[in-house]
Design an enzyme around this catalytic site. Structure first.
Site, PDB file in Angstrom:
ATOM      1  N   GLY A  57      48.901  49.395  48.380  1.00 28.33           N
ATOM      2  CA  GLY A  57      48.622  49.387  49.438  1.00 28.33           C
ATOM      3  C   GLY A  57      48.065  50.621  50.079  1.00 28.33           C
ATOM      4  N   ALA A  58      47.037  51.353  49.371  1.00 24.29           N
ATOM      5  CA  ALA A  58      46.908  52.676  49.679  1.00 24.29           C
ATOM      6  C   ALA A  58      45.532  52.831  50.716  1.00 24.29           C
ATOM      7  CB  ALA A  58      46.779  53.418  48.354  1.00 24.29           C
ATOM      8  N   ASN A  59      44.950  51.807  50.966  1.00 28.87           N
ATOM      9  CA  ASN A  59      43.829  51.886  51.791  1.00 28.87           C
ATOM     10  C   ASN A  59      44.072  52.150  53.424  1.00 28.87           C
ATOM     11  OD1 ASN A  59      44.755  48.918  51.638  1.00 28.87           O
ATOM     12  ND2 ASN A  59      43.246  48.730  53.353  1.00 28.87           N
ATOM     13  N   THR A  60      45.285  52.139  53.763  1.00 27.65           N
ATOM     14  CA  THR A  60      45.560  52.229  55.135  1.00 27.65           C
ATOM     15  C   THR A  60      46.925  52.625  55.352  1.00 27.65           C
ATOM     16  OG1 THR A  60      45.849  51.009  57.228  1.00 27.65           O
ATOM     17  CG2 THR A  60      46.584  50.042  55.586  1.00 27.65           C
ATOM     18  N   GLY A  61      47.355  53.164  56.561  1.00 28.63           N
ATOM     19  CA  GLY A  61      48.912  53.618  56.840  1.00 28.63           C
ATOM     20  C   GLY A  61      49.272  54.405  56.036  1.00 28.63           C
TER      21      GLY A  61
ATOM     22  N   GLY B 275      50.554  54.029  52.905  1.00 30.20           N
ATOM     23  CA  GLY B 275      50.031  54.501  51.638  1.00 30.20           C
ATOM     24  C   GLY B 275      48.776  55.292  51.596  1.00 30.20           C
TER      25      GLY B 275
ATOM     26  N   SER C 134      62.918  49.947  54.277  1.00 26.89           N
ATOM     27  CA  SER C 134      62.985  50.074  55.839  1.00 26.89           C
ATOM     28  C   SER C 134      63.974  50.127  56.365  1.00 26.89           C
ATOM     29  CB  SER C 134      62.001  48.840  56.520  1.00 26.89           C
ATOM     30  OG  SER C 134      62.219  48.678  57.461  1.00 26.89           O
TER      31      SER C 134
ATOM     32  N   TYR D 239      62.093  39.259  56.401  1.00 23.62           N
ATOM     33  CA  TYR D 239      61.616  40.684  56.208  1.00 23.62           C
ATOM     34  C   TYR D 239      62.891  41.586  55.863  1.00 23.62           C
ATOM     35  CZ  TYR D 239      59.792  45.514  56.991  1.00 23.62           C
ATOM     36  OH  TYR D 239      59.382  46.530  56.852  1.00 23.62           O
TER      37      TYR D 239
END
Length: 297
Positions: free
Chosen positions: A20-24, A26, A144, A170
């Site tokens: 998940g490294a394309n945003t935020g 990550g 989280s 979640y």
């Protein structure tokens, strides 16, 4: 001392895989590791977005397609990483979805549990042999503060087929991240080189809220700038868990501010339930059965 990116040791020669490294969070994790010399693999569902993210990072960065909601995609990604790398030093299990409407993965798992926990469980199990024997290699899984809210592992209805609550689903997935980390560390302890740790970002301003109900999302957009920290700060607990030489297996890192909502990273404690060894072992066995993945331990 307040731990910041400046404390990250030189990562030259180390290979880091960040999901998940394309945003935020990550993206910020991958950026910081690359800027400190690591060869970083952006493991992402959308390859085009991954390439756009890679272009914004200075350093040795490549993109690997990985859809954590598909066991088939996970298997392909693991196989490709084996052909491209003879070792992995850091596996950062960062990707996740939050408060999604009731949906299932391609394999029929409830989307949040299937992506956040089972996807990372299966992926870790299939690349772990690339970490074993590598000095100071680490598996860092991002949980989280939400793992405390209405959290339980609903073994009688893991896929929420009888009823569904976005928040409870979640929370289950984030509690599962911690149970997985602690059980993995116990199994890794005999090997002596690889450790498992966990982290959480506090309240961070990222795209995760895109799936919450519209009214809540609009309210969050008004409040978030006042109470949440930037993704660069939210990524620090993960980065410390991944790189601080003093880190011990089984530790959990989060912000040091009020309620662990923001601040600099330090060792924190998770819920009492997350430390339940019987629960950890039961979830591990169920996860093996559901994914068909056995760990090389």
């Amino acid at each position: 001392m307040k731990w910041t990116e400046r404390e990250i040791p030189n990562q030259t020669g180390r290979v880091a895989v960040v999901t998940g490294a394309n945003t935020g969070l990550g993206f910020e994790t991958a950026r910081a590791l690359a800027e400190h010399g690591a060869s970083v693999v952006l493991a992402v569902r959308d390859v085009e977005k991954g390439k756009q993210a890679a272009a914004r990072i200075s350093g040795d960065v490549t993109v690997q397609e990985l859809d954590l909601s598909s066991l088939e995609s996970i298997g392909h990604a693991a196989a490709e990483l084996h052909t491209k790398h003879d070792r992995i030093d850091l596996l950062i299990n960062n990707a996740g979805v939050m408060y999604t409407p009731k949906q299932t993965t391609r394999d029929g798992f409830e989307l949040q549990f299937g992506t956040n926990h089972l996807g990372h469980f299966a992926f870790t199990g299939q690349v772990l042999d690339l970490l074993l024997g590598v000095p100071d290699s680490r598996v860092v899984t991002v949980s989280s503060i939400g793992h405390r809210v209405r959290a339980a592992i609903h073994f009688d209805d893991l896929q929420w087929e009888r009823s569904y609550s976005r928040m409870a689903a979640y929370a289950q997935s984030k509690l599962a991240n911690l149970l997985f980390t602690y059980e993995l560390q116990r199994r890794l302890a005999r090997h002596g080189t690889t450790v498992a740790t966990a982290a959480h970002p506090g309240m961070s301003d990222t795209e995760l809220i895109r799936n919450v109900p519209t009214a809540v999302r609009l309210g969050a957009r008004l409040v978030t700038p006042l109470i949440a920290q930037k993704a660069t700060m939210g990524a620090l607990p993960t980065l410390r868990a991944a790189t601080d030489p003093a880190v011990l297996g089984g530790q959990y890192y989060g912000p040091d501010g009020l309620g662990e909502s923001r601040g600099h990273p330090e060792v924190v404690t998770s819920s009492n339930q997350s430390y339940d060894v019987a629960l950890q072992r039961r979830l591990w066995t169920v996860s093996e059965d559901l994914t068909g993945v056995k760990f090389p331990l």
